[in-house]
Design an enzyme around this catalytic site. Sequence first.
Site: not given
Length: 405
Positions: A200, A226
Amino acid sequence: MTFNYKDIRKDFPILDQKVNNRPWIYFDNAATSQRPLVVVEKIHEFSLQTNANIHRGTHFHAIKTTEAYENARDIVKEFLHAKEREEIIFTHGTTESINLVARSFCERFLSEGDEIIVTEMEHHANIVPWQMACERHHAKLKVLPFADNGNLETDLLESLISSRTKILAIAHVSNTLGTVNPIKEIIRIAHNHNIPVLVDGAQSVPHITIDVQDLDCDFFAFSGHKIYGPTGIGVLYGKRAWLDKMPPFLGGGEMIDKVTFEKTTFNELPHKFEAGTPHYVGAIGLGSAIEYIRKIGLENIAAYEHQLLTYASDKMKELGGMKFFGESPNKTGVICFQLDQIHPFDLGTLLDQLGIAVRTGRLCADPVMDHYEVTAMTRASFSFYNTMEEIDRFIDSLIRIQKMF
Ligand code: 7TS
């Protein structure tokens, strides 16, 4: 390494505003980053001047939009240093990328009595899809713990692995502790047992140069928003050897080869996993965000963010009553903390009144809250567009709030 802040901040006009009559300070970058002008302009261009559905038409705009979308795939391929462009799947974000693997990989490879390993520091997005897969297939979820300082207990990994372990899923960087996990070492251990690894990368891609071939990870997931790109777009990298064997995740247009009522055959990679009209404007915007940060240099970004982290941590330590969650020597610009007995929601609200945005709550990481036996935390997370002056104002604000209580 010093940045010319004025130049960088000109790229992010959103930062130039007042909140509650004070210049806004944005310290919630781990939740979502702001977008530079080049990304906003690219999105505008593909809304105002060029728009048609991709992979479908033979007309001018359809071709132009398709080319831009596929060019974004090439940019991501280079960015992750993937071997083949077909190994890059566009999704809605990290959450969907992980769900895709948890659903599709597990449908093919997980059986009753098998096991999946995650870590104690995962975001819920890297826990719940695996838990759901375990329930569907009557398998077991095992958890690699972390120590109080925020470091993973990597030594315990071998003892968790068994002949029934089918996949290991781990955050590259924790969204609460900021810890940069030794994923290369962990992947090596897992591969010694023929166990594939999903990384991740939601919190690592904005700060760390990724080379999926060097890491040798089997899957790598991240979100556009992000890394200075748009929301609603994300990436799943998967080794072709796995993706070829996995069944489609969603069914619909574009992911098929031929449909009859008797039987449907499926399209080649990457289209097999991109059912329906994708968020192509998002993918194009993500491509331009990646080009933007590559120009600045992730190494430069990381070095400067480390200066911000050290400066802030040292100043915060000087305040009495400060407790940090996550003090690994190897961490990104994320500080989770508790100040005296002030509840994080009160602290977050008071900081907001002083124009400073931080994240408060359980941070989508309940097991981390349980580890430290707290119900909530306050998190300040930095980006390369933040400044030392902003940290000074943050510290002054904390002192002011401390005095109020
Ligand atoms: N994994 C990690 C490590 C994350 O930090 C997040 C989001 C996700 C997965 C999910 O990403 P999404 O884009 O699919 O939502 N983390 C946070 C956070 O820390 N605060 O808000 C969102």
